[in-house]
Design a protein around this motif. Structure first.
Motif, PDB file in Angstrom:
ATOM      1  N   GLY A  38     -19.295 114.449  44.222  1.00 27.24           N
ATOM      2  CA  GLY A  38     -18.586 115.478  43.682  1.00 27.24           C
ATOM      3  C   GLY A  38     -19.231 116.862  43.398  1.00 27.24           C
ATOM      4  O   GLY A  38     -18.620 117.718  42.604  1.00 27.24           O
ATOM      5  N   GLY A  39     -20.152 117.202  44.093  1.00 25.48           N
ATOM      6  CA  GLY A  39     -20.865 118.605  43.975  1.00 25.48           C
ATOM      7  C   GLY A  39     -21.385 118.993  42.452  1.00 25.48           C
ATOM      8  O   GLY A  39     -21.645 118.114  41.606  1.00 25.48           O
ATOM      9  N   ILE A  40     -21.295 120.096  42.307  1.00 19.32           N
ATOM     10  CA  ILE A  40     -21.913 120.642  40.922  1.00 19.32           C
ATOM     11  C   ILE A  40     -21.216 120.257  39.855  1.00 19.32           C
ATOM     12  O   ILE A  40     -21.562 120.112  38.677  1.00 19.32           O
TER      13      ILE A  40
ATOM     14  N   THR B 286     -29.077 108.278  42.456  1.00 23.68           N
ATOM     15  CA  THR B 286     -27.852 108.508  41.682  1.00 23.68           C
ATOM     16  C   THR B 286     -27.356 109.900  41.544  1.00 23.68           C
ATOM     17  O   THR B 286     -26.353 110.150  41.849  1.00 23.68           O
ATOM     18  N   MET B 287     -28.371 110.560  41.250  1.00 28.98           N
ATOM     19  CA  MET B 287     -27.983 112.122  41.208  1.00 28.98           C
ATOM     20  C   MET B 287     -27.494 112.668  42.788  1.00 28.98           C
ATOM     21  O   MET B 287     -26.554 113.231  42.824  1.00 28.98           O
ATOM     22  N   ALA B 288     -28.409 112.297  43.827  1.00 25.04           N
ATOM     23  CA  ALA B 288     -27.834 112.462  45.038  1.00 25.04           C
ATOM     24  C   ALA B 288     -26.483 112.227  45.656  1.00 25.04           C
ATOM     25  O   ALA B 288     -25.769 112.920  46.098  1.00 25.04           O
ATOM     26  N   VAL B 289     -26.340 110.882  45.288  1.00 26.95           N
ATOM     27  CA  VAL B 289     -25.056 110.586  45.626  1.00 26.95           C
ATOM     28  C   VAL B 289     -24.085 111.228  44.918  1.00 26.95           C
ATOM     29  O   VAL B 289     -22.710 111.662  45.352  1.00 26.95           O
ATOM     30  N   SER B 290     -23.958 111.442  43.611  1.00 29.79           N
ATOM     31  CA  SER B 290     -23.059 112.108  42.659  1.00 29.79           C
ATOM     32  C   SER B 290     -23.054 113.443  43.220  1.00 29.79           C
ATOM     33  O   SER B 290     -21.850 114.186  43.332  1.00 29.79           O
ATOM     34  N   ALA B 291     -23.917 114.261  43.750  1.00 30.10           N
ATOM     35  CA  ALA B 291     -23.702 115.615  44.085  1.00 30.10           C
ATOM     36  C   ALA B 291     -23.214 115.739  45.587  1.00 30.10           C
ATOM     37  O   ALA B 291     -22.332 116.425  45.695  1.00 30.10           O
TER      38      ALA B 291
ATOM     39  N   ALA C  20     -18.243 122.991  44.650  1.00 28.22           N
ATOM     40  CA  ALA C  20     -17.708 122.533  43.464  1.00 28.22           C
ATOM     41  C   ALA C  20     -16.936 121.197  43.432  1.00 28.22           C
ATOM     42  O   ALA C  20     -16.637 120.594  42.427  1.00 28.22           O
ATOM     43  N   GLY C  21     -16.689 120.588  44.387  1.00 30.26           N
ATOM     44  CA  GLY C  21     -16.208 119.284  44.904  1.00 30.26           C
ATOM     45  C   GLY C  21     -16.926 118.431  45.736  1.00 30.26           C
ATOM     46  O   GLY C  21     -18.452 118.682  45.637  1.00 30.26           O
ATOM     47  N   ASP C  22     -16.395 117.808  46.496  1.00 32.13           N
ATOM     48  CA  ASP C  22     -17.079 117.001  47.543  1.00 32.13           C
ATOM     49  C   ASP C  22     -17.979 117.694  48.390  1.00 32.13           C
ATOM     50  O   ASP C  22     -17.383 118.515  48.987  1.00 32.13           O
ATOM     51  N   ALA C  23     -19.142 117.397  48.353  1.00 38.53           N
ATOM     52  CA  ALA C  23     -20.123 118.406  49.052  1.00 38.53           C
ATOM     53  C   ALA C  23     -19.816 118.418  50.547  1.00 38.53           C
ATOM     54  O   ALA C  23     -20.484 119.097  51.348  1.00 38.53           O
ATOM     55  N   ARG C  24     -19.665 117.083  50.978  1.00 41.83           N
ATOM     56  CA  ARG C  24     -19.387 116.982  52.412  1.00 41.83           C
ATOM     57  C   ARG C  24     -18.428 117.895  52.890  1.00 41.83           C
ATOM     58  O   ARG C  24     -18.645 118.284  54.225  1.00 41.83           O
ATOM     59  N   ALA C  25     -17.330 118.099  52.297  1.00 39.86           N
ATOM     60  CA  ALA C  25     -16.514 119.134  52.744  1.00 39.86           C
ATOM     61  C   ALA C  25     -16.982 120.674  52.770  1.00 39.86           C
ATOM     62  O   ALA C  25     -16.855 121.282  53.946  1.00 39.86           O
TER      63      ALA C  25
ATOM     64  N   ALA D  28      -6.353 107.332  40.402  1.00 37.29           N
ATOM     65  CA  ALA D  28      -7.808 107.069  39.493  1.00 37.29           C
ATOM     66  C   ALA D  28      -8.501 108.143  39.319  1.00 37.29           C
ATOM     67  O   ALA D  28      -8.472 109.283  39.731  1.00 37.29           O
ATOM     68  N   ASP D  29      -9.416 107.914  38.141  1.00 40.47           N
ATOM     69  CA  ASP D  29     -10.248 109.058  37.782  1.00 40.47           C
ATOM     70  C   ASP D  29     -11.217 109.315  38.810  1.00 40.47           C
ATOM     71  O   ASP D  29     -12.260 108.121  39.036  1.00 40.47           O
ATOM     72  N   ARG D  30     -11.497 110.438  39.352  1.00 38.78           N
ATOM     73  CA  ARG D  30     -12.548 110.507  40.623  1.00 38.78           C
ATOM     74  C   ARG D  30     -14.065 110.529  39.999  1.00 38.78           C
ATOM     75  O   ARG D  30     -14.790 110.034  40.727  1.00 38.78           O
ATOM     76  N   SER D  31     -14.296 111.075  38.783  1.00 38.45           N
ATOM     77  CA  SER D  31     -15.567 111.019  38.163  1.00 38.45           C
ATOM     78  C   SER D  31     -16.137 109.769  38.016  1.00 38.45           C
ATOM     79  O   SER D  31     -17.237 109.355  38.244  1.00 38.45           O
ATOM     80  N   ASP D  32     -15.086 108.761  37.457  1.00 38.52           N
ATOM     81  CA  ASP D  32     -15.571 107.368  37.287  1.00 38.52           C
ATOM     82  C   ASP D  32     -15.892 106.639  38.643  1.00 38.52           C
ATOM     83  O   ASP D  32     -16.792 105.784  38.708  1.00 38.52           O
ATOM     84  N   TRP D  33     -15.100 107.005  39.634  1.00 39.02           N
ATOM     85  CA  TRP D  33     -15.147 106.377  40.863  1.00 39.02           C
ATOM     86  C   TRP D  33     -16.429 106.798  41.655  1.00 39.02           C
ATOM     87  O   TRP D  33     -17.242 105.978  41.926  1.00 39.02           O
ATOM     88  N   ILE D  34     -16.892 108.302  41.516  1.00 38.63           N
ATOM     89  CA  ILE D  34     -18.225 108.608  41.679  1.00 38.63           C
ATOM     90  C   ILE D  34     -19.257 107.851  40.842  1.00 38.63           C
ATOM     91  O   ILE D  34     -20.326 107.580  41.683  1.00 38.63           O
ATOM     92  N   ALA D  35     -19.320 107.753  39.681  1.00 40.41           N
ATOM     93  CA  ALA D  35     -20.373 107.110  38.975  1.00 40.41           C
ATOM     94  C   ALA D  35     -20.542 105.897  39.498  1.00 40.41           C
ATOM     95  O   ALA D  35     -21.678 105.210  39.773  1.00 40.41           O
ATOM     96  N   ASP D  36     -19.517 105.001  39.798  1.00 42.19           N
ATOM     97  CA  ASP D  36     -19.493 103.703  40.147  1.00 42.19           C
ATOM     98  C   ASP D  36     -20.367 103.740  41.673  1.00 42.19           C
ATOM     99  O   ASP D  36     -21.122 102.491  41.833  1.00 42.19           O
ATOM    100  N   ILE D  37     -19.670 104.367  42.500  1.00 38.46           N
ATOM    101  CA  ILE D  37     -20.313 104.578  43.793  1.00 38.46           C
ATOM    102  C   ILE D  37     -21.771 104.839  43.702  1.00 38.46           C
ATOM    103  O   ILE D  37     -22.745 104.157  44.328  1.00 38.46           O
ATOM    104  N   ALA D  38     -22.191 105.961  42.970  1.00 43.35           N
ATOM    105  CA  ALA D  38     -23.444 106.229  42.679  1.00 43.35           C
ATOM    106  C   ALA D  38     -24.301 105.124  42.408  1.00 43.35           C
ATOM    107  O   ALA D  38     -25.504 104.960  42.721  1.00 43.35           O
ATOM    108  N   GLN D  39     -23.944 104.471  41.308  1.00 38.49           N
ATOM    109  CA  GLN D  39     -24.912 103.307  40.712  1.00 38.49           C
ATOM    110  C   GLN D  39     -24.772 102.298  41.590  1.00 38.49           C
ATOM    111  O   GLN D  39     -26.119 101.623  41.758  1.00 38.49           O
TER     112      GLN D  39
END
Length: 393
Positions: free
Chosen positions: A193-195, A185-190, A246-251, A118-129
């Protein structure tokens, strides 16, 4: 069930604790050790074939006395571990780091990783929303006290566009109002997915949303009009380490907590208290200066207002005041999460000094609140010599 008698070491530990006014039981000692709150006794040979003897680890008495006073039914072991560690007590390191790591990588509701392929960017956008829609009604961009101080500054006729900073802000091209839902939305996306999930424009919008309308914000302008400067996502140390995740900030947060020394973790923990005291003191000072100006009292200097405008111009201090006022009495988990944020900021500053050498980092002592500057200096001092910036040698 018949329990065996406590070892001589435990009996002596209990007796010593009772002399200090505590009354631990052998069962409590067992429970605290099972929870990772208290180190197990050290075993040593008795010599000449006489078996082994146990000894209590150094400083265990202070921890046992503290646990006797603070451990009670319903208190989570992780919360006890964090509070005792912050008090300077010898909580076992694996327990401390485990509690910090849990705060560094919090679960976002019932978050599930995307399906394979699955496209991770789409998944991040859905979760953030989804998260923003659920929690935006409980969130505010700026606490009321900040908004009231800004309103008083404007009513006093003090311009938010400082003449010294005006030439460095070209003005925004954003026209839509920024909401608490946008911020979430921005905070969850960051976080997920990071920067890579943000643009300079996203960060600029946050910087402008945090300040009074019409204020000069050079940092936001630099993000909106980068000219020939490097993009934030491209600033790196040449060895794969970027300034921002650059990716998942939690890492990245996990990595920072894992590599931090115990001294850094404790300093970050204590910095949370310093941040709250600093934020409240700053608000008190600014309000007192505005009171004096309102009655015509001459003020040759206004250090509070000067710091307030630094926060407006450069952003980070403003966000720290916001965080402190939004959570005046944070839970153990929230406090640790804030401590992780402060450690992240301090680590980012140490990275920046390595990645962009020759900049005017001597100004950090003026621009940053003391607790964050001191934490950043501690992080730099603990870097390996090969990574330490030349200006700290």
């Amino acid at each position: 069930m018949v329990r065996k008698q406590p070892s001589r070491a435990d009996a002596a530990l209990i007796a010593a604790a009772r002399e200090r006014g505590a009354a631990p039981t052998p069962t409590q000692l067992e429970r605290w050790r099972a929870a990772g709150l208290l180190s197990r006794n050290e075993q040593h040979g008795a010599g000449q074939g006489r078996g082994s003897v146990s000894t209590v680890p150094a400083d265990a008495l202070n921890l046992v006395v503290w646990l006797s006073a603070h451990a009670r039914p319903g208190r989570r072991p992780a919360d006890l571990a964090l509070e005792a560690f912050g008090a300077g007590l010898p909580v076992p390191e694996p327990t401390v780091r485990g509690a910090w790591l849990a705060a560094a990588a919090p679960r976002l509701d019932a978050l599930l990783e995307p399906e394979e392929g699955a496209d991770r960017s789409d998944w991040i956008a859905d979760i953030a929303q989804e998260v923003a829609a659920k929690h935006s009604g409980k969130s505010v961009l700026l606490p009321q006290r900040i908004r009231e101080i800004d309103a008083r500054i404007g009513a006093a006729g003090i311009p938010f566009v400082l003449p010294e900073l005006a030439p460095f802000d070209k003005g925004t091209y954003e026209t839509e109002p920024y909401t608490s839902r946008d911020f979430l939305t921005m905070a969850v996306s960051a976080a997920l997915g990071g920067i890579s999930e943000l643009s300079e424009g996203d960060l600029a919008a946050v910087a402008r949303a945090m300040v009074p309308s019409g204020a000069a914000v050079p940092v936001a302008s630099m993000l909106e009009y980068p000219d020939e400067g490097p993009k934030l996502a491209d600033i790196n140390d040449g060895h794969g380490l970027t300034l921002l995740p650059a990716g998942d900030a939690r890492a990245d947060l996990n990595r920072i907590v894992t590599k931090a020394s115990l001294a850094q973790l404790r300093a970050a923990w204590l910095a949370v208290d310093d941040m709250h005291r600093w934020a409240v003191s700053l608000c008190d000072t600014v309000e007192a200066e505005l009171d004096a100006l309102a009655v015509g009292e001459p003020l040759p200097e206004c250090p509070g207002l000067q710091q307030w405008f630094l926060g407006i111009a450069f952003g980070s201090n403003r966000l720290l005041v916001r965080q402190a006022l939004l959570e005046p009495t944070p839970s153990m988990t929230a406090r640790t999460s804030t401590a992780v944020m402060l450690l992240f900021l301090a680590t980012g500053m140490s990275r920046l000094r390595v990645m962009v050498p020759g900049s005017q980092f001597e100004l950090l002592s003026v621009l940053l609140p003391p607790f964050l500057y001191q934490l950043a200096e501690l992080v730099v001092a603990d870097l390996p010599a090969s990574l330490r910036p030349a200006d700290s040698a």
